[in-house]
Design a protein around this motif. Structure first.
Motif, mmCIF file in Angstrom:
data_model
loop_
_atom_site.group_PDB
_atom_site.id
_atom_site.type_symbol
_atom_site.label_atom_id
_atom_site.label_comp_id
_atom_site.label_asym_id
_atom_site.label_seq_id
_atom_site.Cartn_x
_atom_site.Cartn_y
_atom_site.Cartn_z
ATOM 1 N N TRP A 214 0.842 -1.194 0.000
ATOM 2 C CA TRP A 214 0.000 0.000 0.000
ATOM 3 C C TRP A 214 0.880 1.249 0.000
ATOM 4 O O TRP A 214 1.859 1.340 0.733
ATOM 5 C CB TRP A 214 -0.875 0.058 1.249
ATOM 6 C CG TRP A 214 -1.946 -0.984 1.322
ATOM 7 C CD1 TRP A 214 -2.174 -2.009 0.443
ATOM 8 C CD2 TRP A 214 -2.939 -1.116 2.350
ATOM 9 N NE1 TRP A 214 -3.227 -2.771 0.856
ATOM 10 C CE2 TRP A 214 -3.729 -2.244 2.014
ATOM 11 C CE3 TRP A 214 -3.238 -0.398 3.488
ATOM 12 C CZ2 TRP A 214 -4.793 -2.660 2.809
ATOM 13 C CZ3 TRP A 214 -4.294 -0.815 4.276
ATOM 14 C CH2 TRP A 214 -5.068 -1.930 3.942
ATOM 15 N N ILE A 216 0.620 5.033 1.047
ATOM 16 C CA ILE A 216 -0.269 5.854 1.874
ATOM 17 C C ILE A 216 0.355 7.230 2.092
ATOM 18 O O ILE A 216 1.550 7.451 1.846
ATOM 19 C CB ILE A 216 -0.547 5.197 3.246
ATOM 20 C CG1 ILE A 216 0.746 5.098 4.067
ATOM 21 C CG2 ILE A 216 -1.179 3.841 3.088
ATOM 22 C CD1 ILE A 216 0.518 4.691 5.505
ATOM 23 N N ASP A 217 -0.456 8.142 2.555
ATOM 24 C CA ASP A 217 0.004 9.476 2.913
ATOM 25 C C ASP A 217 1.036 9.341 4.037
ATOM 26 O O ASP A 217 0.735 8.774 5.093
ATOM 27 C CB ASP A 217 -1.195 10.302 3.380
ATOM 28 C CG ASP A 217 -0.817 11.725 3.775
ATOM 29 O OD1 ASP A 217 0.384 12.026 3.873
ATOM 30 O OD2 ASP A 217 -1.742 12.537 3.991
ATOM 31 N N ALA A 219 1.885 11.213 6.239
ATOM 32 C CA ALA A 219 1.406 11.773 7.504
ATOM 33 C C ALA A 219 0.620 10.747 8.310
ATOM 34 O O ALA A 219 0.478 10.865 9.529
ATOM 35 C CB ALA A 219 0.532 12.997 7.235
ATOM 36 N N ARG A 220 0.107 9.707 7.627
ATOM 37 C CA ARG A 220 -0.671 8.675 8.309
ATOM 38 C C ARG A 220 0.196 7.496 8.757
ATOM 39 O O ARG A 220 -0.304 6.580 9.408
ATOM 40 C CB ARG A 220 -1.785 8.170 7.385
ATOM 41 C CG ARG A 220 -2.829 9.229 7.050
ATOM 42 C CD ARG A 220 -3.850 8.693 6.066
ATOM 43 N NE ARG A 220 -4.579 7.551 6.629
ATOM 44 C CZ ARG A 220 -5.670 7.641 7.385
ATOM 45 N NH1 ARG A 220 -6.158 8.844 7.680
ATOM 46 N NH2 ARG A 220 -6.289 6.565 7.837
ATOM 47 N N HIS A 221 1.478 7.522 8.378
ATOM 48 C CA HIS A 221 2.358 6.402 8.715
ATOM 49 C C HIS A 221 2.816 6.501 10.164
ATOM 50 O O HIS A 221 3.303 7.547 10.608
ATOM 51 C CB HIS A 221 3.576 6.384 7.792
ATOM 52 C CG HIS A 221 4.582 5.329 8.135
ATOM 53 N ND1 HIS A 221 4.254 3.988 8.233
ATOM 54 C CD2 HIS A 221 5.905 5.402 8.419
ATOM 55 C CE1 HIS A 221 5.327 3.291 8.546
ATOM 56 N NE2 HIS A 221 6.341 4.129 8.674
ATOM 57 N N GLN A 222 2.661 5.397 10.883
ATOM 58 C CA GLN A 222 3.089 5.346 12.273
ATOM 59 C C GLN A 222 4.061 4.181 12.432
ATOM 60 O O GLN A 222 3.639 3.021 12.523
ATOM 61 C CB GLN A 222 1.886 5.161 13.200
ATOM 62 C CG GLN A 222 2.249 5.135 14.690
ATOM 63 C CD GLN A 222 1.025 4.970 15.567
ATOM 64 O OE1 GLN A 222 -0.061 5.427 15.217
ATOM 65 N NE2 GLN A 222 1.207 4.328 16.717
#
Length: 233
Positions: A214, A216-217, A219-222
């Motif tokens: 995937w 993903i943005d 900023a959403r990655h943790q």
């Protein structure tokens, strides 16, 4: 070619065995020749999994693995369990999670990168690794015991004709042959039939694993977040 040990498969099990053999030999002041065959074009080429890894085995194999640069960089920071419906996700309270869903102290890894690193450590210890060579058949002694393996011919076209790049397969003989092909290795199935290894045993069960990548943005990655899901579909 003669070796003390031939290992079929350069995955985590095969390479760990090769490394441990060399370590034990060195501790005892002995020499042991170890060869690993790998059907992939390079070590790690057929290892697709992303995974959460408990470092306990790495601690035993290389107590100083962090100083040696093992690719275990992202420690698990949080586990979440989500039950999915077609349009929503319901989070299970953390206190309800059983122990098998708690990964404190484990690492999020690329298993391919870990295997490549193990291959480098094995070669540094003197293990001979032959990528691009698939073990095609099991060789037997006159008494029926395993003698080693033979690799398949290379440079053969689809019709079975030899091309200009033809290279005949080679025999590798060993005092011990270790088969670490994975769950459905074709040599393992032959050995199971020949030596009746599944008599009186529960049949093995298998599942199909699907890997998705995937994008993903950021900023959403943790980093370190592990999400388990069940339910839909």
């Amino acid at each position: 070619m003669e070796y003390d040990v031939v290992i079929v498969g350069a995955g985590p099990a095969g390479l760990s065995a090769a490394i441990r053999l060399k370590q034990l030999a060195a501790e005892g002041g002995n020499e042991v020749s170890v060869c690993v065959l790998e059907k992939g074009s390079e070590v790690g080429a057929h290892i697709l999994s992303g995974a959460v890894m408990d470092p306990v085995a790495m601690n035993e194999l290389f107590p100083d693995w962090q100083a040696l640069g093992a690719p275990l960089h992202t420690e698990v920071t949080e586990d979440r369990f989500l039950f999915l419906t077609e349009s929503k996700a319901y989070r299970t309270p953390d206190w309800m999670l059983p122990a098998c869903f708690r990964n404190h102290g484990n690492y999020v890894i690329s298993l391919g990168n870990v295997v490549r690193w193990l291959g480098q450590r094995a070669e540094a210890l003197g293990v001979e690794i032959f990528p691009g060579f698939a073990a095609a058949e099991v060789l037997y002694n006159d008494d029926g015991s395993v003698k080693g393996v033979a690799t398949g011919d290379m440079g053969v076209d689809r019709a079975g004709r030899q091309t200009a790049d033809f290279q005949a397969g080679m025999e590798l003989h060993a005092k011990y042959t270790l088969f670490a092909e994975g769950a459905r290795g074709h040599l393992g199935k032959q050995l199971t039939r020949k030596f009746d290894l599944d008599r009186g045993r529960d049949p093995q069960t298998y599942a199909i694993g699907i890997k998705e990548l995937w994008e993903i943005d950021p900023a959403r990655h943790q980093p370190g977040l592990v999400i388990h899901t069940a339910g839909w579909p």
